[in-house]
Design a protein around this motif. Sequence first.
Motif, PDB file in Angstrom:
ATOM      1  N   SER A 330       0.846  -1.204   0.000  1.00  0.00           N
ATOM      2  CA  SER A 330       0.000   0.000   0.000  1.00  0.00           C
ATOM      3  C   SER A 330       0.878   1.248   0.000  1.00  0.00           C
ATOM      4  N   PRO A 331       0.584   2.215  -0.858  1.00  0.00           N
ATOM      5  CA  PRO A 331       1.396   3.438  -0.870  1.00  0.00           C
ATOM      6  C   PRO A 331       1.114   4.371   0.301  1.00  0.00           C
ATOM      7  N   THR A 332       0.015   4.132   1.027  1.00  0.00           N
ATOM      8  CA  THR A 332      -0.394   5.066   2.083  1.00  0.00           C
ATOM      9  C   THR A 332      -0.433   4.462   3.478  1.00  0.00           C
ATOM     10  N   ARG A 333      -0.531   3.141   3.586  1.00  0.00           N
ATOM     11  CA  ARG A 333      -0.774   2.525   4.895  1.00  0.00           C
ATOM     12  C   ARG A 333       0.329   2.845   5.899  1.00  0.00           C
ATOM     13  N   LEU A 334       1.572   2.655   5.533  1.00  0.00           N
ATOM     14  CA  LEU A 334       2.664   2.899   6.469  1.00  0.00           C
ATOM     15  C   LEU A 334       2.876   4.386   6.758  1.00  0.00           C
ATOM     16  N   PRO A 335       2.885   5.253   5.745  1.00  0.00           N
ATOM     17  CA  PRO A 335       3.013   6.686   6.068  1.00  0.00           C
ATOM     18  C   PRO A 335       1.890   7.200   6.965  1.00  0.00           C
ATOM     19  N   ASP A 336       0.663   6.713   6.732  1.00  0.00           N
ATOM     20  CA  ASP A 336      -0.450   7.138   7.592  1.00  0.00           C
ATOM     21  C   ASP A 336      -0.236   6.671   9.031  1.00  0.00           C
ATOM     22  N   ALA A 337       0.239   5.426   9.202  1.00  0.00           N
ATOM     23  CA  ALA A 337       0.489   4.911  10.547  1.00  0.00           C
ATOM     24  C   ALA A 337       1.626   5.675  11.215  1.00  0.00           C
ATOM     25  N   ALA A 338       2.627   6.060  10.440  1.00  0.00           N
ATOM     26  CA  ALA A 338       3.739   6.845  10.994  1.00  0.00           C
ATOM     27  C   ALA A 338       3.243   8.197  11.496  1.00  0.00           C
ATOM     28  N   ARG A 339       2.347   8.817  10.744  1.00  0.00           N
ATOM     29  CA  ARG A 339       1.784  10.095  11.195  1.00  0.00           C
ATOM     30  C   ARG A 339       0.962   9.918  12.464  1.00  0.00           C
ATOM     31  N   ALA A 340       0.215   8.809  12.553  1.00  0.00           N
ATOM     32  CA  ALA A 340      -0.573   8.547  13.760  1.00  0.00           C
ATOM     33  C   ALA A 340       0.343   8.345  14.962  1.00  0.00           C
ATOM     34  N   ALA A 341       1.471   7.666  14.750  1.00  0.00           N
ATOM     35  CA  ALA A 341       2.424   7.462  15.840  1.00  0.00           C
ATOM     36  C   ALA A 341       3.011   8.788  16.301  1.00  0.00           C
ATOM     37  N   ALA A 342       3.448   9.589  15.354  1.00  0.00           N
ATOM     38  CA  ALA A 342       4.066  10.873  15.703  1.00  0.00           C
ATOM     39  C   ALA A 342       3.079  11.792  16.429  1.00  0.00           C
ATOM     40  N   ALA A 343       1.786  11.690  16.061  1.00  0.00           N
ATOM     41  CA  ALA A 343       0.785  12.533  16.714  1.00  0.00           C
ATOM     42  C   ALA A 343       0.629  12.187  18.188  1.00  0.00           C
ATOM     43  N   LEU A 344       0.912  10.922  18.554  1.00  0.00           N
ATOM     44  CA  LEU A 344       0.806  10.500  19.944  1.00  0.00           C
ATOM     45  C   LEU A 344       2.113  10.674  20.706  1.00  0.00           C
ATOM     46  N   GLY A 345       3.206  10.917  19.986  1.00  0.00           N
ATOM     47  CA  GLY A 345       4.508  11.039  20.624  1.00  0.00           C
ATOM     48  C   GLY A 345       4.612  12.280  21.491  1.00  0.00           C
ATOM     49  N   ARG A 346       5.381  12.176  22.552  1.00  0.00           N
ATOM     50  CA  ARG A 346       5.621  13.296  23.462  1.00  0.00           C
ATOM     51  C   ARG A 346       7.128  13.463  23.645  1.00  0.00           C
ATOM     52  N   PRO A 347       7.806  14.054  22.648  1.00  0.00           N
ATOM     53  CA  PRO A 347       9.256  14.227  22.788  1.00  0.00           C
ATOM     54  C   PRO A 347       9.648  15.120  23.956  1.00  0.00           C
ATOM     55  N   ASP A 348       8.703  15.922  24.427  1.00  0.00           N
ATOM     56  CA  ASP A 348       8.983  16.803  25.563  1.00  0.00           C
ATOM     57  C   ASP A 348       8.490  16.205  26.880  1.00  0.00           C
ATOM     58  N   ALA A 349       8.319  14.864  26.917  1.00  0.00           N
ATOM     59  CA  ALA A 349       7.750  14.229  28.106  1.00  0.00           C
ATOM     60  C   ALA A 349       8.589  14.475  29.352  1.00  0.00           C
ATOM     61  N   ALA A 350       9.912  14.411  29.239  1.00  0.00           N
ATOM     62  CA  ALA A 350      10.760  14.629  30.419  1.00  0.00           C
ATOM     63  C   ALA A 350      10.575  16.043  30.962  1.00  0.00           C
ATOM     64  N   ALA A 351      10.483  17.019  30.062  1.00  0.00           N
ATOM     65  CA  ALA A 351      10.291  18.403  30.498  1.00  0.00           C
ATOM     66  C   ALA A 351       8.909  18.584  31.129  1.00  0.00           C
ATOM     67  N   ARG A 352       7.887  17.966  30.531  1.00  0.00           N
ATOM     68  CA  ARG A 352       6.534  18.079  31.083  1.00  0.00           C
ATOM     69  C   ARG A 352       6.449  17.426  32.466  1.00  0.00           C
ATOM     70  N   LEU A 353       7.140  16.283  32.619  1.00  0.00           N
ATOM     71  CA  LEU A 353       7.127  15.610  33.916  1.00  0.00           C
ATOM     72  C   LEU A 353       7.922  16.418  34.942  1.00  0.00           C
ATOM     73  N   ALA A 354       9.024  17.005  34.517  1.00  0.00           N
ATOM     74  CA  ALA A 354       9.801  17.859  35.428  1.00  0.00           C
ATOM     75  C   ALA A 354       8.988  19.063  35.878  1.00  0.00           C
ATOM     76  N   ASP A 355       8.183  19.615  34.980  1.00  0.00           N
ATOM     77  CA  ASP A 355       7.305  20.714  35.365  1.00  0.00           C
ATOM     78  C   ASP A 355       6.321  20.269  36.465  1.00  0.00           C
ATOM     79  N   ALA A 356       5.780  19.050  36.296  1.00  0.00           N
ATOM     80  CA  ALA A 356       4.846  18.527  37.292  1.00  0.00           C
ATOM     81  C   ALA A 356       5.531  18.328  38.641  1.00  0.00           C
TER      82      ALA A 356
END
Length: 364
Positions: A330-356
């Motif tokens: 499929s030309p779209t299945r994997l790129p779409d799943a990658a976008r869904a993954a990135a949308a859930l990612g929290r690269p700033d999680a350590a900073a957000r937890l440190a704020d808490a």
Amino acid sequence: MKHTIALAAGGTGGHLFPAEALARELMARGHDVVIHTEQRGAQFTRALEGIAHVVLPASSLEGGLAAKARAAFTILRGVLAARRDLRRRRAAVMVGFGGYPSFAPALAARSLGLPLLLHEQATRLSKANVQLLRIASALATSFPEVAGTEGFDPARIVETGNPVRQAILQARGDYPPLDAEGPLRLLVVGGSQSAAVFGRVVPPALALLPESLRRRLQLSLQYRGEDADVLAAQLREAGIDATVRPFFDDMGERLRAAHLVVTRAGATTAADLLTIGRPAIFVPLPHGGAREEQRRNAQTLAQAGVGWHIAEADLLPGTLAAVLRDAFESPTRLPDAARAAAALGRPDAAARLADAVERLLPAA
């Protein structure tokens, strides 16, 4: 204002790696940090490098009456040792990352009147966090919805994401181009213990793919079995470019390059994938108990469009080959799943937890 902040983490990488990420963020902000763990956690020497840590006695409250009595005595020893260390360091707050070794430090902190912040990595509270939630000051979660929090004040719950190691943050990048004739990079990893089932199923599954896909495959397979050379030979005979190793020390770069990952569904694995933004076929650990967390993680991520969930009992060569073929053709299945993954990612999680954490510190 500089404070001393204590972290309590179980002896697995799933607990210790998020604690390490938070520790380094807090240290960068000028705080002193100590990690309370047990003997298994102390073996993660690279993660603990440069971070003060204390090894405490720990035991799970499972088994018969005699076993529980021995465990209670061990936990009491852990509480007393943790109290001494917290008082000596004048710690201001405790952050618990789950696992039974976090129980004694958390109890010690609360007995001294310190605020307790719990962090949950999975989609359902761990057994330790379920018990400790009754005395917690606040709860930080890795997902928007976490089961087991019913009855806890929603105002004291914050979604921070699950902090990941610096090597994963540095590997973030765009999803690699996927065209009709280009390479198809498949990464197969089974966590810190690898997964023998992947060695049994992946090579014959790939052999079932059409030649047009096999010749484009670039496989990285984590496998620790004694027959690794035999697997590598089977893959070469099928015309597949394969690297078979017991461990990849460049996991961040391999995740960045991957078009698709076949993996377990632990919380740390999920956080790494979401942070980098890569689709996956999740095969959670079988059986019940604590391993149910992986099944729930896999279901949640599959429902969010991040990839596929296959129970280990259903992981047969034909089943896996069908999913792989559907994904790669499929030309779209994997790129779409990658976008869904990135949308859930929290690269700033350590900073957000440190704020808490800092919100719980005493005022100057």
